[in-house]
Design an enzyme around this catalytic site. Sequence first.
Site, PDB file in Angstrom:
ATOM      1  N   LYS A  48      10.902  28.336  16.524  1.00 32.31           N
ATOM      2  CA  LYS A  48      11.671  28.667  17.453  1.00 32.31           C
ATOM      3  C   LYS A  48      11.460  29.790  17.989  1.00 32.31           C
ATOM      4  CE  LYS A  48      16.545  27.580  18.780  1.00 32.31           C
ATOM      5  NZ  LYS A  48      17.990  27.280  18.310  1.00 32.31           N
TER       6      LYS A  48
ATOM      7  N   GLU B 127      14.151  29.730  13.465  1.00 25.03           N
ATOM      8  CA  GLU B 127      13.806  30.774  14.617  1.00 25.03           C
ATOM      9  C   GLU B 127      13.048  31.879  13.979  1.00 25.03           C
ATOM     10  OE1 GLU B 127      16.136  32.713  18.281  1.00 25.03           O
ATOM     11  OE2 GLU B 127      16.675  30.799  17.388  1.00 25.03           O
TER      12      GLU B 127
ATOM     13  N   ASP C  93      23.207  21.066  16.553  1.00 23.71           N
ATOM     14  CA  ASP C  93      22.954  22.496  16.643  1.00 23.71           C
ATOM     15  C   ASP C  93      23.944  23.206  15.989  1.00 23.71           C
ATOM     16  OD1 ASP C  93      22.072  24.841  18.094  1.00 23.71           O
ATOM     17  OD2 ASP C  93      23.324  24.813  19.840  1.00 23.71           O
TER      18      ASP C  93
END
Length: 318
Positions: A132, A96, A18
């Site tokens: 995402k 994202e 992450d």
Amino acid sequence: MTASKLDQLRQMTTVVADTGDIEAVRRLAPVDCTTNPTLILKAVETPAYADLVEEAVAWGKKAGGGESTVHAVCDRLAVTFGAELTKIVPGRVSTEVDADLSFDTKATIEKARAIIAAYADRGINKDRILIKIASTWEGIQAAKVLQAEGIDCNLTLLFSLPQAAACADAKAFLISPFVGRILDWHVKAGGGPYTAETDPGVVSVRTIYDYYKAHGIGTVVMGASFRNTGEIEALAGCDRLTIGPGLLDELAAATGDLPRKLSPDAQREAPARLHLDEKGFRFALNEDAMATEKLAEGIRGFVKDLRALRKLVAARLV
């Protein structure tokens, strides 16, 4: 010699990094990697990645000025970092969609297609990328369309079973239920003290995992947003876990037995299958104060960092 807890975890769970820190990914060797606006902003502000930023800014200066150029440069930065990460990890990289599109299904679909096209321009196939998207009703409906087109999605900012159920109905490739942020809410509300086993974030992910496995749902469960290694160990065996570099280092340094806590073959009690329309979804989410507040807070946080990134880019384009 006993294997580290990280090595043991890797035997039962796909470990995802992450972070947008390319060097950390290279050092920790995860299978997948996930980024978000906060992580990209941190990476852009790191001198080690100045060349990647300069390339995107130079491209933007040729494209002309204006707000649309700033947005395009930010998109290019996200894809540039993602492309670098695909060279290191063997699996997927999550990129994202802008968080300020979280309540716009059409714009989310268009942005996702543009991201996939930008990766394709660099020779990176869509099967290496996860788009995402926040787990709002609008985001989940966008994922439904994208999945039907063969674009796999990672539904993030997920805090509740109704969100997970709607993602399953949309045939989302993967969901990212947030563990630590759920814990944060309950602690702030006066709950606890909690052990790893009673941690409400851990309990939530276990419930979602059991629900998916009991009903034969193929969507991948990837626990996210960890506050300590105890939460991670309590979810050993989950399909995937996305973990920050600091906690990955702690697990790599830790020894001792790491028992499996989740298994697809376990006998389980699970809630009945939910099929929610928009009204049902919104009401169920509204009934859960924690999920409602953390979803809204998460979107606000990502938008804040996205705006900071755009501001930084705009200043460099002058």
